[in-house]
Write an enzyme that holds these catalytic residues in place. Sequence first.
Site, PDB file in Angstrom:
ATOM      1  CG  ASP A   1      -6.902  -0.473  10.007  1.00 55.94           C
ATOM      2  OD1 ASP A   1      -5.942  -0.113   9.901  1.00 55.94           O
ATOM      3  OD2 ASP A   1      -8.001  -0.731   9.165  1.00 55.94           O
TER       4      ASP A   1
ATOM      5  CE  LYS B   1      -2.138  -3.005   6.140  1.00 53.75           C
ATOM      6  NZ  LYS B   1      -2.967  -4.568   5.992  1.00 53.75           N
TER       7      LYS B   1
ATOM      8  CD  GLN C   1      -1.673  -2.190   1.755  1.00 53.15           C
ATOM      9  OE1 GLN C   1      -0.369  -2.653   2.078  1.00 53.15           O
ATOM     10  NE2 GLN C   1      -2.502  -2.976   2.451  1.00 53.15           N
TER      11      GLN C   1
HETATM   12  O1  MRU Z   1      -5.272  -3.698   4.577  1.00 49.50           O
HETATM   13  P1  MRU Z   1      -5.678  -1.996   4.492  1.00 49.50           P
HETATM   14  O2  MRU Z   1      -4.972  -1.642   3.344  1.00 49.50           O
HETATM   15  O3  MRU Z   1      -7.171  -1.867   4.556  1.00 49.50           O
HETATM   16  O4  MRU Z   1      -5.000  -1.612   5.676  1.00 49.50           O
HETATM   17  C1  MRU Z   1      -5.123  -0.075   6.057  1.00 49.50           C
HETATM   18  C2  MRU Z   1      -4.569   0.482   7.194  1.00 49.50           C
HETATM   19  O5  MRU Z   1      -3.866  -0.258   8.003  1.00 49.50           O
HETATM   20  C3  MRU Z   1      -4.599   2.149   7.169  1.00 49.50           C
HETATM   21  O6  MRU Z   1      -3.489   2.464   7.830  1.00 49.50           O
HETATM   22  C4  MRU Z   1      -5.845   2.440   8.172  1.00 49.50           C
HETATM   23  O7  MRU Z   1      -6.905   1.541   7.775  1.00 49.50           O
HETATM   24  C5  MRU Z   1      -6.133   3.776   8.355  1.00 49.50           C
HETATM   25  S1  MRU Z   1      -6.646   4.529   6.838  1.00 49.50           S
HETATM   26  C6  MRU Z   1      -7.269   5.852   7.059  1.00 49.50           C
END
Ligand code: MRU
Length: 360
Positions: free
Chosen positions: A250, A261, A209
């Site tokens: 999250d 993450k 990401q």
């Molecule tokens: O697996 P993902 O790409 O959905 O993980 C996203 C993250 O960990 C972001 O840092 C988190 O959702 C915050 S987004 C504003």
Amino acid sequence: MNNNAITLKQKLKIHSSLRTIDWKNNAVVMIDQTKLPNRLVFVKYKDYKDVANAIRTLVVRGAPAIGVSGAFGLALAALQSKAKTKEKLLADLEQARRILFETRPTAVNLAWGLGKIMDVAKKGKDIWAIKKSIIQTAKKMAEDDVQTNMKMGKHGAKLFENNDTIMTHCNAGALATVGYGTALGVIRATKESGKKIKVIATETRPVMQGSRLTAFELKHDDIDVSLIPDTAVGYAMSKGLVTKVIVGADRILRTGHVYNKIGTYQIALMAQQHKIPFYVAAPLSTFDLKSNPEDVIIEQRKASEVTTVAGKKTAPDDIGVINPAFDMTPPNLVTGIITETGIAKPPYPESIKKLFKSRL
Ligand code: MRU
């Protein structure tokens, strides 16, 4: 109209150019994030089960973005329902809610978005009123998301100085929200306030990401960004290349435990070792004030994310794989949590409570 309102409106217009999710002609339109950065592809869904699949397969990802996707998913379910009574419509919605909820377990925004829509549905007086109010509420949630992020950006920008080099992990940008972003929203707002900043983005293995999305977004906004492998975090910090860290979240517990993450925890540990402030930016919808750390389910993803790179095998057959999508950073490693209502500092149980009170 005051000057602030004008500025916010103008900024919303600028940042609506990269809208992750939208509602158009009774369909959900999303950027397919699995295709970035090579192709900017928009997908259109009319079936809530396709939205559930899009969340599961990371077509749309990032906690606030999946919260709004869940809400739009229920709006589609309402339109798809052939129910003739309120009771049957609520039963159809409950089935859709369960399917959407089971897609990703860690980001609490999904449960928040689905819960908000179900509350609205239960209050409706007949099926037509319910369908109308669900669509209106989901659209409003998408609008509010961008405004919330811009408010968060304003608060957070105060913590960053001219010539800061800010490390970020994963993607907590416009693509992880409806627009503007949380951690990247703070970075955007810092730049918009006239400060000169640089960003170091980690690649964020195994789904990339950081390189695919954060680097793409920041380049799109003309922000100076350098990409590093996840394994170079210690090197960058020990060489004095990083002055501050900011990440999204999250889920944040009332105690200040931050779920984000995978890899966030080790970055926070290294930041503490090098006395680098470690900030988290997240809307109040990311807080889970009820759960304790032992209640939080960490999503485990498929082995092939680890055993292949760009579709090519990079590990022996039948190797055991551990592939958690998230980890937990304890509150003692977190310098501050930036939200739309202000910044929480330790001790978190008190400061987080205050943030929620100030919203009322
Ligand atoms: O697996 P993902 O790409 O959905 O993980 C996203 C993250 O960990 C972001 O840092 C988190 O959702 C915050 S987004 C504003």
